[in-house]
Enzyme design. Sequence first.
Site, short mmCIF file in Angstrom:
data_model
loop_
_atom_site.label_atom_id
_atom_site.label_comp_id
_atom_site.label_asym_id
_atom_site.label_seq_id
_atom_site.Cartn_x
_atom_site.Cartn_y
_atom_site.Cartn_z
CB SER A 160 -0.77 0.04 0.97
OG SER A 160 -2.11 0.67 1.12
CG ASP A 217 -6.24 -3.21 -3.57
OD1 ASP A 217 -6.82 -2.53 -2.71
OD2 ASP A 217 -5.01 -3.38 -3.37
CG HIS A 264 -5.18 -3.04 0.77
ND1 HIS A 264 -4.84 -2.28 -0.37
CD2 HIS A 264 -4.90 -2.35 1.40
CE1 HIS A 264 -3.99 -1.40 -0.14
NE2 HIS A 264 -3.81 -1.38 1.19
#
Length: 488
Positions: A206, A428, A456
Amino acid sequence: MKKPIATFLLGAVVLTACSTGGTSAPPAGASTAGTVAWSACTDLVGPDGKQLTPGPGVECGKLPVPLDYTEPEGEKIDLALIRVKATGDRLGSLVFNFGGPGASGVDSLAMSASAFSKLGTRYDLVSFDPRGVDRSAGVTCGNEFAEMMASDADADQDALAKEFVQACRQESGKVLPHVGTVNAAKDLDLLRAALGDKQLNYLGFSYGTHLGAVYATHFPKNVGRFVLDSAFDPSVTYEERAVIQATGFDQALDAFAEDCVAQSCELGATPAAVVKTIEDFVEGLKTEPIKVGDRELTYWLGQLAVITPLYAKQSWPVLEQATAAALKGNATILLALADSYTGRRADGTYSTMMTSLQAINCADYAERPTSAQMAKINERVKKIFPVLSFDGVTSGGCEFWPVRGDDVARRIDATGSAPIVVVGGKGDPATPFRWATSLTEKLRTGVLVTYEGEGHGAYLTGDNCVMKTVDAYVIDGKVPAAGTTCGA
């Protein structure tokens, strides 16, 4: 990727003397790496806010780095580190960033090291709290954040935002000008040297993909085996980020609803009915928050509670159960979900997750959305994903911030680096797949791996194909073939 209220819900959403043609030598004016004194970990914190007992081979340490890189021999701050020693024939260190920006890498690795057990046979697994986060001169802002989240939807959000910013300035004014991803990348290179590695081997999730991409831009020759999972493209504008993430979460809610109905859902007989139940529930919290002991599930907390389980398919059943219970008046689980997102501990204190996020985002972007711009963005978001709309908020989270941001961290070009594996998930919600494709292109040295499933963080879904592909690169140096795709 996770600003005050509106930007927290849509977020993750610094001056440098480095050139983009960095080498293995320190940048001009940078300090040389110190050494790390490793010892037993004594302050690890679990998701419930209670102390964690470290597992075997786990050590903690500190690395002094310059507060201000324009004065490299001046005041230092300590980066908090954690290491899980390799269990087999050691290749070197593998450094992790688990996202945020604002997440504690120390606590995250302590909790998740077992998920990387194969990598841990050949590498010391290392993580850290980036500057401005938690133990590494973490940004604190009094109780203002908690008060904002507990406020009702009709509160004067501009006034609350100004109070929040003033508290941040009073408590963390010294560090605020020096947080941000470019400075964190410089810290990362000092960490690499302190670990004794000629090149940095790195796994970022991320926001960690943003940090990794910035590192590769400024230190391309120091890039070892790099994997960027759940990629974020920092070149997008604030409005683009909000709209793209709203679209991603909308798709995730639809996918949850279809899955829920297929397994006999308490929230509705059709996917459309399930979505409407959740949207109506969150909207109702504006006027009727739900009591949970001496607290309330407010509209803002309800929004966070709903999006939190959408990050991973494994937690979809929790969203169904928690919402069904809340519809009957018991919002305990939903409030706990919101607390996990905001970093609220069992004793009512908060980690620096959200305050650090605010400081880092405001450092990384020159943008300062006005009230009129935020209203326009809100209208677009509301049409896409009403759960993330932010009625009542009249300004962007960085509008009142005391430190000017810049766009250095938004410029990505890793020309000259080793191959960088970029993993993007089709399902995602927080870092939608289009960012993986665009970041791969901007890196110039990126190799895209596509994950067809939901959630995710593709590696952390446990998908065998993704794990094998990543492990083969990190351990054996096997670069994935062009067009590599892993099914759900």
